[in-house]
Enzyme design. Structure first.
Site, PDB file in Angstrom:
ATOM      1  CB  SER A 182      12.822  32.722  -1.117  1.00  0.00           C
ATOM      2  OG  SER A 182      11.970  33.852  -0.987  1.00  0.00           O
ATOM      3  CG  HIS A 210      15.350  29.884  -3.348  1.00  0.00           C
ATOM      4  ND1 HIS A 210      16.441  30.018  -2.524  1.00  0.00           N
ATOM      5  CD2 HIS A 210      14.850  31.137  -3.531  1.00  0.00           C
ATOM      6  CE1 HIS A 210      16.602  31.298  -2.211  1.00  0.00           C
ATOM      7  NE2 HIS A 210      15.653  31.994  -2.807  1.00  0.00           N
ATOM      8  CE  LYS A 242      18.001  32.955  -4.556  1.00  0.00           C
ATOM      9  NZ  LYS A 242      18.279  34.205  -5.275  1.00  0.00           N
TER      10      LYS A 242
END
Length: 394
Positions: A182, A210, A242
């Protein structure tokens, strides 16, 4: 003499203030989109994890409203008592089908998913080997485990093999890595990690917070990107925020994994189930990303353009391979100053310094999304050029 609560709070806050680490989060005055309002100022938003632009998408809001009206505002209980609604199980089946795994289970957040899964799987006599740059939720999850814990150098296959060789065990061997890291935006070399884990009879555990919604066909994630989606010796966990724009966590993998977690994972056992509106929005997100490939196409087109232009200007983007695009400033004070100056130019991008990242590696972390227009990115690049020259970075 006993320390009072006021003394403790004052001392802790003073320490943070003196070290320059006291956080004052900026406040959004509108929905989290590519263009929004922050602290009363119209800005281009490069600080959000909203990769696909789903956080305020009409399709997600419509299905969330539908589920809210039909199923109520809350689930009313933990899943194991009276909180499992039919829509929870339907979404988990949808998620397992999407991930190409034998089962999937949804928990309350990505953070608690790592606590629940690692705490459930690992016992005394097991060995867990973790990448040194893994997320804080993995670190905290491993603190709860009684297994022998070792760390290997970031993405270093030779060092992983060394650790496995030096720590033989008859117990479970678990190799743990983020799928996409990240802070730097690099992708774990999962093909090589799985190969080494298998060589020593181990299982690979991937936190794809992610990578899910970003890599692989239709955003199926890092595991799919490397071709391991049907593998029973690869466990996928991650977040449903996300790229998916909502909230929650998931674990997907072996067909028996779900059932064990239902019985043993403490965050699942002792937390109220997700509200119906959340389930509806998540279901819509999975439907949307599979039916319309343009979201991922725009995400990657924007990412490639922005990275190339930053490098052309002379910025160091630290080898990022994903929409996470760090811009290196070095010292924490410089990164924070750059963030303030960018905000004055109408660009919302947050500076990160020690201890979040190593000393001398302070940066601004930018995240390009599918929702950004070329005009948005060109305006951001003009601001970066101005600020970079003012600070002597380029």
């Amino acid at each position: 003499m006993t320390t009072s609560l006021s003394e403790r709070l004052s001392a802790e806050l003073s320490g943070l203030r003196e070290s320059g680490l006291l956080i004052h989060p900026r406040v959004l005055d509108a929905a989290n989109r590519a263009r929004t309002s922050v602290d009363g100022k119209a800005v281009i938003n490069l600080a959000s994890n909203n990769y696909l632009g789903f956080a305020d998408h009409p399709a997600l809001k419509a299905k969330a409203e539908s589920y809210l009206r039909e199923w109520g505002a809350g689930a009313g209980a933990v899943r194991t008592i009276a909180g499992t609604l039919r829509i929870h199980e339907e979404f988990e089946e949808q998620l397992a089908h999407f991930k190409h795994t034998g089962s999937a289970l949804v928990l309350q957040s990505g953070f608690t998913t790592n606590q629940g899964v690692l705490g459930t799987l690992l016992r005394e006599g097991d060995l867990v080997v973790s990448d040194e740059l893994n997320h804080a939720s993995i670190i905290d999850g491993l603190r709860l485990a009684k297994a022998t814990k070792k760390v290997f150098k970031h993405a270093d296959i030779a060092d992983l093999e060394r650790v496995l060789q030096e720590n033989p065990t008859d117990g479970l061997k678990l190799v743990v890595t983020d799928g996409v890291f990240s802070m730097d935006g690099d992708i774990a070399p999962l093909d090589k990690l799985v190969e080494v884990a298998r060589k020593y009879g181990g299982v690979t555990y991937v936190d794809d917070a992610h990578g899910s919604g970003v890599l692989g066909e239709a955003g199926r994630g890092t595991v799919h990107h490397f071709g391991f989606e049907h593998a029973d010796d690869v466990i996928q966990v991650g977040t449903l925020s996300k790229a998916w724009g909502v909230v929650g966590g998931y674990a997907a993998g072996h067909h028996d994994l779900r059932q064990l977690l239902i019985n043993r994972a403490r965050p699942y056992l002792f937390s109220t189930a997700q509200p119906p509106a959340v389930v509806g929005a998540l279901s819509a997100a999975l439907e949307l990303v599979q039916s319309d490939p343009s979201f991922m196409e725009r995400l990657w087109d924007n990412t490639k353009f922005f990275k190339a232009e930053l490098e052309r200007l002379g910025f160091d983007i630290m080898g990022s391979q994903t929409p996470i695009t760090p811009v290196l400033f070095g010292e924490t004070a410089d990164a924070f100053a750059a963030s303030r100056k960018l905000f004055e130019e109408g660009i919302f991008a947050v500076g990160l310094g020690f201890p979040t990242v190593p000393k001398g590696k302070a940066r601004i972390r930018n995240i390009v999304t599918a929702e950004h227009t070329r005009e948005d990115l060109e305006q951001a690049l003009r601001a970066y050029e101005k600020v970079g020259k003012e600070l002597g970075v380029i």
